[in-house]
Design a protein around this motif. Structure first.
Motif, PDB file in Angstrom:
ATOM      1  N   LEU A   1       0.835  -1.202   0.000  1.00 46.88           N
ATOM      2  CA  LEU A   1       0.000   0.000   0.000  1.00 46.88           C
ATOM      3  C   LEU A   1       0.870   1.252   0.000  1.00 46.88           C
TER       4      LEU A   1
ATOM      5  N   LEU B   1      -8.376  -0.504   1.731  1.00 45.24           N
ATOM      6  CA  LEU B   1      -7.755  -1.783   2.063  1.00 45.24           C
ATOM      7  C   LEU B   1      -7.246  -1.827   3.501  1.00 45.24           C
TER       8      LEU B   1
ATOM      9  N   PHE C   1       1.619  -3.725  -6.493  1.00 47.12           N
ATOM     10  CA  PHE C   1       1.346  -5.007  -5.844  1.00 47.12           C
ATOM     11  C   PHE C   1       2.212  -6.147  -6.377  1.00 47.12           C
TER      12      PHE C   1
ATOM     13  N   LYS D   1       2.152  -9.836  -6.998  1.00 46.65           N
ATOM     14  CA  LYS D   1       0.792 -10.343  -6.792  1.00 46.65           C
ATOM     15  C   LYS D   1       0.016 -10.210  -8.107  1.00 46.65           C
TER      16      LYS D   1
ATOM     17  N   TYR E   1      -4.736  -8.271  -4.234  1.00 46.88           N
ATOM     18  CA  TYR E   1      -4.118  -7.800  -2.994  1.00 46.88           C
ATOM     19  C   TYR E   1      -3.854  -8.942  -2.019  1.00 46.88           C
ATOM     20  N   HIS E   2      -4.786  -9.868  -1.872  1.00 44.83           N
ATOM     21  CA  HIS E   2      -4.489 -11.013  -1.014  1.00 44.83           C
ATOM     22  C   HIS E   2      -5.252 -12.248  -1.469  1.00 44.83           C
TER      23      HIS E   2
ATOM     24  N   GLU F   1      -9.775  -8.580  -4.267  1.00 50.01           N
ATOM     25  CA  GLU F   1      -9.365  -7.237  -4.712  1.00 50.01           C
ATOM     26  C   GLU F   1      -8.558  -7.297  -6.012  1.00 50.01           C
TER      27      GLU F   1
END
Length: 396
Positions: free
Chosen positions: A72, A95, A227, A230, A269-270, A283
């Motif tokens: 972030l 987030l 990110f 990811k 993001y996850h 996300e």
């Protein structure tokens, strides 16, 4: 409240020069395991916050100033540089909070339709950002009925206010870090927005930092650059995580769950493992292969000139059990974690030069955020802006 991860603690140990990271953290009252410390250090190397020798990079020094997860933090740093700061700050705040979409008893189809009404840019993050922007606009409009809007849209007004509070904390942090320059009038407006309660006036990010927040292609690219690694790539009817080659599914609430085959790449993001033992990505945001090749990871540009075959744009080479077409250009990211074949080697060379120049300018900005860009550097940024503005028009 903003929470710090182990990666953030490692950065703070480094910036405060407290000595060996592992030894320092093991002296804490509730120390993390050596294995988790090593994972955090390796992750920081991958996002270029630490060198291979475990020293802070210029980017790492900037990230250590922000009270955020490093991904972030990168999103905000990149958002300031690429002039989409409001979107980047808002997404970072979103987030760092719980979802503003409520999870109440009732029809799931109604909730899904309400959420999809805010769909933007083939992105879960831009979808929530769009809902947040509409909420702000209604609150700022005379006669706007915030509560009616939130009820119909299945949004929680208090959560949206909390997101706004976190966003203002982040604005203060990046202003203190030198990534955002505010004059006296803007600082006064910022203070009023932080302490105005429910009757607050919203702070507007200065235009010179925010000309691209409405450009979905640019914002999605900035998200992917921030990110990385990811990143998901389409494989058959599903998705593969490029970081570890795991098969991944998209969470049922994702706006990209029913996307068509033209969507090839998604940042996320996850990832969490569901009850069915599948790994679900949350996300997600679409990103173009051009953007990935430009600024994701360590990139190599390899030109395969057809000197042995005049007039032929590519050759065939034997690889294991079959013949593979070797195009005139190959882009390799992070030792072939990602590969792109390029037919036009001239276009690839142009991409190589642009990538090198943007990376150089970024590195200089990380070292000294207060330093003004030179005339030539501004020209390169203008070229980047023109390319991505045209790409956004094609994607519209």
């Amino acid at each position: 409240m903003l929470r710090l991860s182990l990666q953030d603690l490692v950065l703070r140990v480094k910036i405060c020069k407290l000595g060996d990271v592992e030894q320092t953290l093991l002296e804490a009252l509730d120390p993390p395991s050596s294995k988790n410390i090593r994972r955090a250090i390796d992750a920081l190397k991958e996002v270029k916050a630490l060198t291979n020798g475990e020293n802070l990079t210029p980017l790492g020094s900037q990230l250590a100033k922000l009270p955020l997860d490093v991904f972030l933090g990168k999103l905000i740093v990149h958002g300031a540089f690429f002039k989409c700061l409001d979107a980047s700050l808002s997404i970072a705040a979103i987030l760092s909070s719980k979802s503003p979409f409520v999870n109440t008893m009732g029809s799931n189809s109604q909730k899904d339709l309400a959420r999809l009404s805010f769909r933007r840019g083939d992105s879960d993050l831009l979808t929530v950002y769009n809902a947040y922007c509409v909420w702000k606009r209604i609150r700022s409009t005379a006669g706007g009925n915030e509560y009616s809007f939130c009820r119909k849209s299945f949004l929680n007004s208090q959560t949206l206010l909390n997101i706004e509070d976190i966003k203002m904390q982040l604005v203060v942090s990046i202003a203190d870090a030198g990534l955002l320059k505010l004059d006296a009038s803007q600082k006064a407006t910022l203070n009023r927005s932080r302490y105005g309660g429910r009757q607050r006036q919203f702070f507007t990010i200065p235009e010179e930092y925010d000309v691209n927040s409405t450009n979905d292609t640019i914002v999605n690219s900035v998200i992917a650059w921030s990110f990385y690694p990811k990143l998901l790539t389409r494989e058959g009817k599903g998705w593969r995580n490029v970081a570890n080659n795991q098969t991944v599914t998209l969470h049922p609430t994702s706006v990209n769950k029913q996307s068509d085959a033209s969507l090839k790449w998604l940042s996320y993001y996850h990832i969490m493992q569901g009850r069915n033992r599948n790994y679900n990505a949350f996300e997600t945001s679409a990103v173009d292969d051009f953007a990935i090749a430009l600024l994701c990871g360590e990139v190599e540009f390899k030109v395969c000139l057809p000197t042995l075959y005049p007039g032929v744009a590519y050759v065939y080479i034997y690889n294991d059990t079959n013949f593979t077409k070797m195009y005139s250009g190959v882009i390799s990211i992070d030792a072939n974690r990602i590969r792109f074949s390029v037919r036009d080697w001239k276009s690839m060379l142009a991409l190589k030069v642009l990538s090198a120049r943007i990376r150089e300018i970024l590195a200089g900005t990380f070292r000294d955020p207060h330093k003004m860009l030179s005339y030539k550097q501004r020209q390169w940024i203008d070229i980047w802006q023109q390319i991505f503005t045209q790409a956004a028009k094609r994607n519209a």
